[in-house]
Design an enzyme around this catalytic site. Structure first.
Site, PDB file in Angstrom:
ATOM      1  N   ASP A 181      -2.608   6.986  11.488  1.00 59.74           N
ATOM      2  CA  ASP A 181      -2.855   6.061  10.205  1.00 59.74           C
ATOM      3  C   ASP A 181      -3.551   7.066   9.331  1.00 59.74           C
ATOM      4  O   ASP A 181      -4.749   7.700   9.774  1.00 59.74           O
ATOM      5  CB  ASP A 181      -3.930   4.828  10.545  1.00 59.74           C
ATOM      6  CG  ASP A 181      -4.288   3.965   9.268  1.00 59.74           C
ATOM      7  OD1 ASP A 181      -3.970   4.687   8.104  1.00 59.74           O
ATOM      8  OD2 ASP A 181      -4.482   2.994   9.302  1.00 59.74           O
ATOM      9  N   LYS A 206      -4.388   1.453  -0.733  1.00 62.68           N
ATOM     10  CA  LYS A 206      -5.532   2.150  -1.033  1.00 62.68           C
ATOM     11  C   LYS A 206      -5.413   3.713  -1.853  1.00 62.68           C
ATOM     12  O   LYS A 206      -5.175   3.267  -3.115  1.00 62.68           O
ATOM     13  CB  LYS A 206      -6.279   2.746   0.490  1.00 62.68           C
ATOM     14  CG  LYS A 206      -6.295   1.662   1.461  1.00 62.68           C
ATOM     15  CD  LYS A 206      -6.840   0.322   1.093  1.00 62.68           C
ATOM     16  CE  LYS A 206      -7.238  -0.546   2.264  1.00 62.68           C
ATOM     17  NZ  LYS A 206      -6.100  -1.181   2.892  1.00 62.68           N
TER      18      LYS A 206
END
Length: 386
Positions: A181, A206
């Site tokens: 990730d 994000k």
């Protein structure tokens, strides 16, 4: 020279702006249009123009983003989803069957933990927790049925650092794949595929989107066959990124490099201030020389990112008070936007891991350091800390 070959030799900043962003052949528009369309006219039965028949299967705006994602991570195939968790869900269903085992980090994102503990476990996939900052801990957690090793680096919210190359060796020796990730670092600061990872996951909500106005997820792989398998499941499961969301992320990615430089610069200054503040008992930031993962982060990252967590004197109530008193730092979940955010992980983003092996300290505050003037950020935090 093919576009893919051309982009492979360009710098990151150039790829971010140009990969997938070919001028529209009809009008010459320099930005891919938003193809807000569900179905496409066929030239006779099965005669598809450009391979487009139905926008769940493919959409030109999403295709542009997916080509860009592959170039950003120096991969072969990028896939865009409706959210980061939709990307993770597709990956797990594509690659796991009942009886398989996954090693997850002891500081995984709460949503990822919930996906394993409350969803995937119900259809017979087992998981166990390891300290992924220690390759020996990961090796000890591996079983003969381990198919995936899951890593976040830096991790959320304790900013733990995992040596991607070392854990890739452990995974491959066990016949497993390594998933990284890369949300906190972004592809600008870290390139997991080049370090041996098999699959990169992003919450594009994000830093990729970067403006707190879109939710999205991504998978990027280096292997064509694996890419095809994931694309089959992406279409079969259907949680795809819509055209407008794809367009917003593409727009955000164009400034990813300059934003990450500023996020990292500001976060470094804030971490130094917090270290010397009398009411702060601990600061988690990989750019600090005494951070346990500092040397690994310096080796595998271009910069240390915009996320900082810290613990405060006075326990949970004091931490909540700091969050409530901040003004420039907006009290809110998520991260990676141009504006600064502050939150209390124990009660907000990480409530789903309360009482588990992944529970976070009650006195912890997490910052997503934005790109405002750092002096204004420092003044706000100083006031919030009282």
């Amino acid at each position: 020279m093919s576009d893919e070959h051309q982009h492979a030799h360009q710098s990151f900043e150039t790829r971010a702006i140009h990969a997938g962003n070919t001028a529209d052949p009809l009008t010459g528009a320099v930005v891919p249009p938003i193809y807000q369309v569900s179905t496409y006219k066929q030239d006779g039965v099965g005669g598809l123009r450009g391979g487009y028949e139905y926008s769940r299967s493919a959409n030109p705006t999403r295709t542009a983003l997916e080509e860009n994602l592959a170039a950003l991570e120096s991969g072969r195939r990028g896939l865009a989803f409706a959210s980061g968790l939709a990307a993770e869900d597709c990956l797990l269903r594509a690659l796991l069957v009942p009886g398989d085992h996954v090693v997850i980090p002891n500081d995984a994102y709460g949503g990822t933990f919930r996906l394993f503990a409350k969803v995937v476990e119900r259809w017979g996939v087992e998981w166990s927790v390891a300290d992924t900052s220690d390759a020996a801990s990961v090796r000890a957690a591996v079983t003969p049925r381990t198919k995936l090793i899951w890593v976040e680096t830096p991790s959320n919210p304790l900013l733990g650092i995992t040596d991607i190359a070392a854990v890739a060796e452990v995974a491959h020796a066990a016949g497993a794949r390594l998933v990284v990730d890369n949300t906190f670092a972004s592809p600008y600061l870290q390139q997991p595929l080049a370090l041996g990872a098999d699959i990169v996951v992003h919450s594009m909500t994000k830093y990729m989107g970067g403006h707190s106005d879109v939710v999205g997820g991504a998978l990027v792989v280096n292997d064509d066959a694996l890419g095809e398998e994931l694309a089959f499941h992406q279409n079969a499961m259907g949680a795809v990124a819509g055209p407008f969301d794809s367009w917003l992320v593409l727009r955000g990615i164009k400034t990813l490099a300059v934003r990450m430089d500023r996020h990292s610069l500001n976060a470094g200054r804030i971490a130094e201030m917090l270290v010397s503040h009398p009411k702060v008992t601990q600061v988690y930031y990989p750019g600090l020389p005494d951070h346990p993962g500092h040397e690994v982060a310096a080796k595998q990252m271009r910069g240390f990112g915009g996320m900082v967590s810290f613990r405060v004197e006075g326990g949970e109530e004091a931490a909540v008070e700091v969050c409530n008193r901040a003004r420039l730092f907006t009290l809110g979940e998520s991260l990676g936007g141009v504006e600064s955010l502050i939150e209390h992980p124990g009660r907000m983003t990480h409530a789903s891991v309360a009482g588990s092996a992944l529970e976070v300290p009650a006195d912890l505050v997490r910052l997503s350091v934005g790109i405002e003037a750092v002096d204004d950020q420092l003044a706000d935090l100083t006031r919030a800390l009282g």
